[in-house]
Design a protein around this motif. Structure first.
Motif, short mmCIF file in Angstrom:
data_model
loop_
_atom_site.label_atom_id
_atom_site.label_comp_id
_atom_site.label_asym_id
_atom_site.label_seq_id
_atom_site.Cartn_x
_atom_site.Cartn_y
_atom_site.Cartn_z
N GLY A 579 0.82 -1.17 0.07
CA GLY A 579 0.16 -0.06 -0.14
C GLY A 579 0.86 1.34 -0.12
N ASP A 580 1.90 1.39 0.85
CA ASP A 580 2.74 2.39 0.92
C ASP A 580 3.57 2.71 -0.64
OD1 ASP A 580 1.92 2.84 3.58
OD2 ASP A 580 3.99 1.72 4.16
N GLN A 581 3.88 1.80 -1.04
CA GLN A 581 4.52 1.61 -2.48
C GLN A 581 3.58 2.31 -3.48
OE1 GLN A 581 5.94 -2.36 -3.40
NE2 GLN A 581 7.89 -1.74 -3.10
N LEU A 582 2.47 1.93 -3.41
CA LEU A 582 1.45 2.51 -4.41
C LEU A 582 1.13 3.84 -4.37
CD1 LEU A 582 -0.86 -0.67 -5.08
CD2 LEU A 582 1.03 -0.01 -6.43
N ILE A 583 1.01 4.22 -2.93
CA ILE A 583 0.62 5.61 -2.62
C ILE A 583 1.56 6.50 -2.91
CG2 ILE A 583 -0.16 7.07 -0.60
CD1 ILE A 583 -1.58 4.56 0.45
N GLU A 584 2.77 6.11 -2.62
CA GLU A 584 4.11 6.85 -2.78
C GLU A 584 4.15 7.14 -4.27
OE1 GLU A 584 9.15 6.40 -2.42
OE2 GLU A 584 7.54 5.04 -1.62
N ARG A 585 3.98 6.14 -5.42
CA ARG A 585 4.10 6.25 -6.57
C ARG A 585 2.78 6.72 -7.40
NH1 ARG A 585 7.66 2.68 -4.84
NH2 ARG A 585 9.62 2.47 -5.40
N ARG A 586 1.81 7.43 -6.81
CA ARG A 586 0.48 7.41 -7.17
C ARG A 586 0.39 8.41 -8.39
NH1 ARG A 586 0.83 10.31 -2.59
NH2 ARG A 586 0.40 12.42 -2.53
N GLU A 587 1.28 9.42 -8.39
CA GLU A 587 1.47 10.31 -9.38
C GLU A 587 1.75 9.84 -10.83
OE1 GLU A 587 3.62 13.68 -8.43
OE2 GLU A 587 2.28 14.35 -6.74
N MET A 588 2.90 9.13 -10.63
CA MET A 588 3.29 8.31 -11.96
C MET A 588 2.29 7.33 -12.32
SD MET A 588 4.70 5.27 -13.13
CE MET A 588 5.68 4.54 -11.64
#
Length: 722
Positions: A579-588
Motif C-alpha cells: 500500500g505504501d509503495q502504490l501511494i508513494e508512486r500514485r502520481e506516476m
C-alpha cells in the motif's frame, strides 16, 4: 604500314594487317567538360521524354500552387502547343528571372528536406528542362499584383519575345493564377521529334494522364481539349465526387461496380484508400491508377500482386480496374530515384503490398455473394436462367465469359461466411433429468454483450517519446512470427471449444487452429499497453475502494496458498508495504497508467484497455497485490514492462467452469452463468476481431498458444483412402 588519311577512326583492322609500330605515337584523347548547353539538353531529354511528361510536371506544379481549376489546351499531340492555365497562387515578379534556371525551387533548401517532402515538384528541373527543348512562355499574376506579368524563356534564360525588344517580364492584362505555354517541343532535337508515331497517340496519352489526376485530385476541376475545337475532350467539375469522376472518364460500367477500399497499419506507416471493381466487372487489361503520396507512379510489383488477388474472383483473362491512393510516411519514401519521378522506392514494400491485397480480398469476399451472371442463347428473346438450358437444337446454351469462372478444386473450398453457425451453437448441455438444455423451454443464449455505459472527455492524446517504451515496442516487433500474424489478420472465427481451458477454434485458409485465447489475450493486452501508453481510459469506482482493504483480500488468499505449502505469511506487513509503495508512486501511476489513488489510500480508478469488456473484478485484489513484489520499481524500462504484463494478466478472461463441472446448467450460479455469456460474446465480437486488426503474433504464442488441428487437404487424402 601507316593507315591512309581517309581511314575512318575505329574501323576494324584486317586479320592479315601488321601491327602498327607507331601506335604509341598516337595522340591521347583528353577528358574535358561538356558544354553546359549540351549537359542541359541531355538532362532535359531524360526528364521530358514525351509531351505527356511535360504535362505531368506542369499539372503537379499547378496543383501544388493550390489551384481549383485547370484548363489544358493541346495542338498536334502537344508537340506544337501545350498550354495549361490554373487559378493558383501565381509567381512573384521578382522570381521570374530565375524561374527556369536549373535547381531553383521553393520546396526544399537542403538535402535533408527530401526525407519529409510532401509536394509534387521539388528539384527545380521541370521548367528548366522544358525551356531547353521548347519555346516557353509564362504569364502569371498573384492576388496582390495589379497586373499580370509575361516572360519568355529559352535555354533557361529570359529572352525577348521578338528581336530588338527587352527580355524583362512585361506587364499585361490577366487573371490570378499562372498560364504556361510550351511551343514547338523538341524543336532542337529532330531525332526525338521524328520518333513520335502520330499526334493522336500522344494526345491519348495526355488525356489518360489528365484523367488520372482528375480522379485523384478531388476538389479540382479539369478541362482538356484540342486547339481550335469548341468542345472539350474531357471536362470534370470541381464539385464532382471521385466516383462521378470515374464515371465520366471510364464509364458507368466501371462506376456501377466499385467498392470502397481502406487499409492502414501503423507498423508499416501507411494509409491506403481507393475504389476497386468487384467480381461483376472485368476487362482484358488491368487498369491501375496508383498514387503514392498524391504522385502518380507505376509499380509492376503492385500490379502483379493485385492481379493475383483477383485471379480467384474473375474469369480467365479478366482483369480489374483499381484506383489506389497510398499515403506513406515521407521519411520512408525515396522519390528521387527516377528522373521523371515515375517510380518511387519505400520501406516495407512487400508488407504494404500484402496488407493492401489482403484488404482487397476481404472486400471482394464480402460482396462475392452478390455476383450477377448472364447467359447467352441462340434463341431470340430467351430470359436469363440460373443454369445452362437446352436450346432449340437440344444442346446447352453457351455461357458468357463471366460464368466461365476458374473452377476450384474441392479440397480448396472452405467455409468463410462468418454468419454461419458457430461450434457453440451446436452445444447441448445435459441436465439431471437427461434432457438437453438446448431443447428446454427456458433455453438461454450462450453469449450476450455486457450492458456498459461509457463517458467521454476532452483529454488530448499524448505522444509517447519515452525511449524505454519505444524499445519495448521494438522488442515485440523483433519477436513477431510473420506467418502466424498473417493467419490472425485473415482468420475466420469458428467458435469457443472449452471455457475452462480457454480454447477457441479459428480457420486460416484451409487449416483449422486451436487457440489458447488466454495466451492470445495476454499478448494482445500487453501490446495495447505499449501502443496506448499514457492514453488509457479509466474504469472509475463509485464510491472509491479502500486500497488496503482490497490488498488485504488478496493477501488473505495468498496466505492460504503459502500456508498450504508449509510457509509463513504476515498479511498486515505485506498490505502495509505494498500500500505504501502504490501511494508513494500514485502520481506516476495516474499519469502513465490511469491508475488513480488518493493520498488517503482510496482506489479511484484502474486502466481501461478495451471497450465492450470488463475484466473480472475478483482478480483485482491479486492484481494490486502483485504490483508490489512483481514490478521492478527501480528501473524505468523494467518498471513499464513488468507493470504492463501484470495489467495484461488482470485483463485476460478468467477460466470458467463448464456446466458439467458446476453441476447442471440450471444449478449453475447465475453470476457464473452470466459471466460466461459475457466472456463468450467478448471473445467472438471483441477479442478475435481485435486480434485481426492489431495483434502482432509472437514466437512464444506460436510455441504454446496455437495448434493446427486439421488441414482440409489432408482430410481429403484421408477420406480418399477410406
Amino acid at each position: 604500314m601507316e593507315a591512309s588519311a581517309d581511314t575512318p577512326t575505329g574501323s576494324k583492322r584486317k586479320a592479315d594487317a601488321p601491327l602498327d609500330d607507331d601506335a604509341d605515337a598516337r595522340p591521347v584523347r583528353r577528358i574535358k567538360a561538356l558544354d553546359p548547353d549540351v549537359v542541359n539538353k541531355i538532362a532535359a531529354g531524360e526528364i521530358i521524354v514525351a509531351p505527356v511528361h511535360a504535362l505531368k510536371e506542369l499539372l503537379e506544379n499547378a496543383v501544388d500552387a493550390g489551384s481549383t481549376s485547370l484548363e489544358i489546351l493541346v495542338k498536334d499531340g502537344g508537340l506544337k502547343l501545350l498550354q495549361i492555365t490554373d487559378n493558383g497562387c501565381g509567381i512573384q515578379k521578382d522570381d521570374l528571372a530565375i524561374l527556369c534556371e536549373r535547381h531553383t525551387t521553393s520546396k526544399i533548401t537542403m538535402f535533408e528536406d527530401l526525407s519529409s517532402i510532401a509536394t509534387y515538384g521539388f528539384r527545380g528541373e521541370a521548367l528548366a528542362s522544358i525551356s531547353h527543348i521548347a519555346h516557353l512562355t509564362v504569364t502569371t499574376k498573384t492576388k496582390d499584383s495589379a497586373v499580370a506579368w509575361r516572360a519568355h524563356y529559352l535555354d533557361g534564360r529570359l529572352v525577348p519575345p521578338k528581336p530588338g525588344q527587352p527580355a524583362e517580364p512585361k506587364g499585361v492584362a490577366g487573371r490570378p493564377g499562372t498560364q504556361i505555354t510550351v511551343e514547338d517541343l523538341f524543336f532542337n532535337i529532330p531525332t526525338r521529334r521524328r520518333a513520335f508515331r502520330s499526334p493522336a497517340d500522344e494526345f491519348n496519352k495526355i488525356i489518360d494522364m489528365v484523367g488520372r489526376y482528375a480522379i485523384h485530385c478531388e476538389g479540382v476541376g479539369f478541362t482538356c481539349k484540342k486547339a481550335g475545337e469548341s468542345s472539350s475532350n474531357l471536362s470534370i467539375a470541381s464539385a464532382a465526387t471521385t466516383t462521378d469522376r470515374i464515371r465520366q472518364i471510364y464509364g458507368s460500367s466501371v462506376a456501377n461496380e466499385l467498392i470502397t477500399l481502406k487499409s492502414e497499419d501503423d507498423r508499416w506507416g501507411f494509409k491506403a484508400q481507393g475504389l476497386v471493381t468487384n467480381a461483376n466487372y472485368h476487362i482484358k487489361k488491368t487498369t491501375l491508377l496508383l498514387f503514392i503520396n498524391h504522385r502518380s507512379v507505376e509499380s509492376t510489383h503492385f500490379k502483379k500482386a493485385i492481379e493475383q488477388t483477383y485471379n480467384t474472383y474473375l474469369p480467365k483473362g479478366g482483369h480489374p480496374f483499381v484506383y489506389l491512393s497510398l499515403e506513406i510516411d515521407p521519411a520512408r519514401v525515396d522519390v528521387n530515384v527516377h528522373p521523371t519521378k515515375r517510380e518511387v522506392h519505400f520501406l516495407n514494400e512487400d508488407e504494404i503490398i500484402q496488407a493492401v491485397c489482403r484488404q482487397i480480398e476481404e472486400e471482394l469476399a464480402a460482396v462475392d455473394t452478390s455476383r450477377t451472371f448472364k447467359t447467352q442463347t441462340l434463341l431470340p428473346g430467351a430470359k436469363p436462367v440460373d443454369s445452362p438450358q437446352p436450346d432449340g437444337s437440344g444442346n446447352p446454351s453457351k455461357l458468357s465469359a463471366t460464368d466461365k469462372r476458374k473452377r476450384r478444386n474441392s479440397n480448396d473450398l472452405v467455409r468463410t461466411d462468418s454468419s454461419e453457425r458457430k461450434i457453440t451453437s451446436m452445444f447441448s448441455y445435459a441436465s439431471a433429468s437427461g434432457l438437453s438444455r438446448a431443447g428446454s423451454r427456458d433455453d438461454e443464449p450462450l453469449a450476450i454483450p455486457e450492458n456498459i455505459v461509457y463517458d467521454t472527455n476532452d483529454r488530448e492524446q499524448v505522444a509517447c517519446r519515452l525511449k524505454s517504451v519505444k524499445d519495448l515496442r521494438a522488442e515485440v516487433r523483433e519477436d513477431m512470427h510473420h506467418e502466424l500474424t498473417d493467419i490472425f489478420a485473415s482468420h475466420t472465427f469458428v467458435g469457443i471449444v472449452d471455457d475452462e481451458r480457454r480454447l477457441a477454434a479459428m480457420q486460416g485458409g484451409v487449416k483449422l487452429y486451436l487457440v489458447d485465447y488466454g495466451h492470445a489475450c495476454y499478448e494482445y493486452f500487453y501490446q495495447v499497453g505499449l501502443t496506448d501508453f499514457g492514453n488509457f481510459g479509466a474504469i472509475r469506482f463509485s464510491p472509491p475502494l479502500d486500497l488496503r482493504k482490497v490488498l488485504r483480500i488478496g493477501a488473505e488468499a495468498e496466505k492460504a496458498a503459502v500456508l498450504s505449502r508449509g510457509g509463513s505469511f504476515d498479511v498486515e506487513t505485506v498490505v502495509q508495504k505494498v500500500g505504501d509503495q502504490l501511494i508513494e508512486r500514485r502520481e506516476m501511476l495516474h499519469e502513465y497508467f490511469t491508475l488513480e489513488i488518493s493520498p488517503a489510500g482510496e482506489l479511484l480508478s484502474i486502466p481501461l484497455l478495451i471497450t465492450g469488456y470488463t475484466p473480472c473484478m475478483a482478480k483485482l485484489p491479486r492484481f494490486l497485490l502483485n504490483l508490489g513484489p512483481k514490478v521492478t520499481w527501480t528501473e524505468e524500462k523494467g518498471c513499464f514492462e513488468t507493470f504492463l504484463k501484470e495489467l495484461a494478466k488482470f485483463y485476460v478472461p478468467e477460466q470458467l467452469p463448464t456446466p458439467s463441472e458446476a453441476g447442471t446448467e440450471d444449478e449453475t450460479p447465475p453470476d457464473i452463468r452470466t459471466r460466461r455469456q459475457h466472456v463468450r460474446w467478448a471473445i467472438e465480437h471483441i477479442f478475435f476481431p481485435a486480434f485481426k486488426s492489431r495483434l502482432v503474433a509472437t514466437k512464444s504464442l506460436m510455441d504454446g498458444g496455437v495448434l493446427e488441428v486439421a488441414n482440409l487437404k489432408g482430410l481429403y487424402r484421408v477420406f480418399e483412402r477410406c
